[in-house]
Write an enzyme that holds these catalytic residues in place. Structure first.
Site, PDB file in Angstrom:
ATOM      1  N   ILE A   1      86.885  -9.012  67.828  1.00 54.16           N
ATOM      2  CA  ILE A   1      85.662  -8.199  67.739  1.00 54.16           C
ATOM      3  C   ILE A   1      84.867  -8.495  66.450  1.00 54.16           C
ATOM      4  O   ILE A   1      83.656  -8.303  66.417  1.00 54.16           O
ATOM      5  CB  ILE A   1      85.993  -6.690  67.876  1.00 54.16           C
ATOM      6  CG1 ILE A   1      84.767  -5.903  68.331  1.00 54.16           C
ATOM      7  CG2 ILE A   1      86.590  -6.125  66.588  1.00 54.16           C
ATOM      8  CD1 ILE A   1      85.079  -4.504  68.829  1.00 54.16           C
TER       9      ILE A   1
ATOM     10  N   ASN B   1      91.864   5.044  61.365  1.00 50.07           N
ATOM     11  CA  ASN B   1      92.707   6.245  61.248  1.00 50.07           C
ATOM     12  C   ASN B   1      91.906   7.291  60.471  1.00 50.07           C
ATOM     13  O   ASN B   1      90.834   6.986  59.938  1.00 50.07           O
ATOM     14  CB  ASN B   1      94.056   5.930  60.597  1.00 50.07           C
ATOM     15  CG  ASN B   1      93.898   5.325  59.228  1.00 50.07           C
ATOM     16  OD1 ASN B   1      93.238   5.921  58.364  1.00 50.07           O
ATOM     17  ND2 ASN B   1      94.450   4.154  59.004  1.00 50.07           N
TER      18      ASN B   1
ATOM     19  N   VAL C   1      93.044  -3.715  64.619  1.00 50.59           N
ATOM     20  CA  VAL C   1      91.622  -4.068  64.578  1.00 50.59           C
ATOM     21  C   VAL C   1      90.965  -3.549  63.292  1.00 50.59           C
ATOM     22  O   VAL C   1      90.045  -4.164  62.748  1.00 50.59           O
ATOM     23  CB  VAL C   1      90.917  -3.582  65.869  1.00 50.59           C
ATOM     24  CG1 VAL C   1      90.762  -2.092  65.933  1.00 50.59           C
ATOM     25  CG2 VAL C   1      89.586  -4.283  66.054  1.00 50.59           C
ATOM     26  N   ASP C   2      91.454  -2.428  62.803  1.00 45.90           N
ATOM     27  CA  ASP C   2      90.944  -1.834  61.559  1.00 45.90           C
ATOM     28  C   ASP C   2      91.110  -2.823  60.394  1.00 45.90           C
ATOM     29  O   ASP C   2      90.154  -3.104  59.644  1.00 45.90           O
ATOM     30  CB  ASP C   2      91.740  -0.543  61.295  1.00 45.90           C
ATOM     31  CG  ASP C   2      91.113   0.356  60.251  1.00 45.90           C
ATOM     32  OD1 ASP C   2      90.020   0.034  59.770  1.00 45.90           O
ATOM     33  OD2 ASP C   2      91.732   1.383  59.922  1.00 45.90           O
TER      34      ASP C   2
ATOM     35  N   SER D   1      92.880   3.228  70.708  1.00 51.45           N
ATOM     36  CA  SER D   1      94.171   3.942  70.816  1.00 51.45           C
ATOM     37  C   SER D   1      95.281   3.168  71.530  1.00 51.45           C
ATOM     38  O   SER D   1      96.397   3.674  71.630  1.00 51.45           O
ATOM     39  CB  SER D   1      94.019   5.302  71.531  1.00 51.45           C
ATOM     40  OG  SER D   1      93.554   6.274  70.628  1.00 51.45           O
ATOM     41  N   THR D   2      94.998   1.975  72.066  1.00 51.96           N
ATOM     42  CA  THR D   2      96.008   1.315  72.912  1.00 51.96           C
ATOM     43  C   THR D   2      96.920   0.349  72.158  1.00 51.96           C
ATOM     44  O   THR D   2      97.754  -0.314  72.760  1.00 51.96           O
ATOM     45  CB  THR D   2      95.356   0.560  74.085  1.00 51.96           C
ATOM     46  OG1 THR D   2      94.556  -0.507  73.561  1.00 51.96           O
ATOM     47  CG2 THR D   2      94.503   1.477  74.918  1.00 51.96           C
ATOM     48  N   GLY D   3      96.745   0.253  70.826  1.00 54.02           N
ATOM     49  CA  GLY D   3      97.631  -0.585  70.022  1.00 54.02           C
ATOM     50  C   GLY D   3      98.696   0.297  69.385  1.00 54.02           C
ATOM     51  O   GLY D   3      99.553   0.863  70.066  1.00 54.02           O
TER      52      GLY D   3
ATOM     53  N   TYR E   1      98.565   3.211  68.375  1.00 49.21           N
ATOM     54  CA  TYR E   1      98.552   4.613  68.807  1.00 49.21           C
ATOM     55  C   TYR E   1      99.161   4.821  70.199  1.00 49.21           C
ATOM     56  O   TYR E   1      99.304   5.963  70.648  1.00 49.21           O
ATOM     57  CB  TYR E   1      97.138   5.195  68.732  1.00 49.21           C
ATOM     58  CG  TYR E   1      96.709   5.577  67.320  1.00 49.21           C
ATOM     59  CD1 TYR E   1      97.513   5.288  66.217  1.00 49.21           C
ATOM     60  CD2 TYR E   1      95.500   6.236  67.084  1.00 49.21           C
ATOM     61  CE1 TYR E   1      97.128   5.640  64.931  1.00 49.21           C
ATOM     62  CE2 TYR E   1      95.111   6.590  65.788  1.00 49.21           C
ATOM     63  CZ  TYR E   1      95.926   6.292  64.724  1.00 49.21           C
ATOM     64  OH  TYR E   1      95.538   6.639  63.451  1.00 49.21           O
TER      65      TYR E   1
END
Ligand code: ADP
Length: 177
Positions: free
Chosen positions: A11, A24, A33-34, A117-119, A121
């Protein structure tokens, strides 16, 4: 006209008006990704995030993109998956809506979402993608002003799920026998 597409990419390479960060609640960086977004944007992003004083789950806040090809980053905090009975679906939906609301407010024309949220989290990808696609579709159908949405998938498996939901999955072609 607004548009929806899914593609497989990092991304941080997308030259859209804004990319969304799966942050977060501290907004001070993290993994996944953060971390990739903070590395690519450079240290000024962390400075800008400090000034925002955190973000609650389901909410979103915007900063410039600094060194990124995207002009802005919209930071949102997805729910941690706890089995599905702690309001996770409503919170995930709120993340998408909060980002779309900011995009409209800023009159952005193009926006790319990672699979929130799918990593780390742990939200199951099928359920999360269903929420993402339904929520964005609904929002684009009732609000005016064109907005091009990209669902940016990191894996081929995630991309296949989004393509199936969007109806853009490549058709199986039977070859000569
Ligand atoms: P969360 O904590 O919300 O689960 P993660 O960053 O752990 O966030 O994962 C969210 C999604 O982002 C996952 O599908 C992960 O594979 C994906 N991802 C990780 N890095 C990138 C990247 N550079 N570009 C796009 N998606 C990414």
């Amino acid at each position: 006209m607004s548009s929806l597409r899914a593609l497989r990419a990092d991304i941080t390479t997308l030259a859209v008006d804004a990319i969304v960060n799966a942050a977060n609640s501290s907004l001070l960086g993290g993994g996944g990704v953060d971390g990739a977004i903070h590395r690519a944007a450079g240290p000024k992003l962390l400075e800008a995030c400090r000034a925002l004083a955190g973000c609650k789950t389901g909410q979103a806040k915007i900063t410039p993109g600094f060194r990124l090809p995207a002009s802005y980053v919209i930071h949102t905090v997805g729910p941690v998956w706890q089995g599905g009975h702690q309001g996770e679906a409503a919170l995930l939906e709120r993340c998408y809506l909060s980002c779309l609301h900011i995009a409209r407010e800023k009159r952005l024309r193009s926006l790319a979402f990672p699979s929130l949220s799918t990593g780390a989290y742990g939200y199951p990808i099928h359920q999360a993608a269903q929420i993402a696609v339904a929520c964005v579709r609904q929002c684009l159908s009732v609000k005016d002003g064109p907005l091009d949405i990209t669902f940016c998938c990191f894996s081929a498996a995630d991309l296949a799920i989004y393509e199936a939901l969007l109806g853009t999955a490549p058709q199986a072609v039977s070859g000569p026998h």
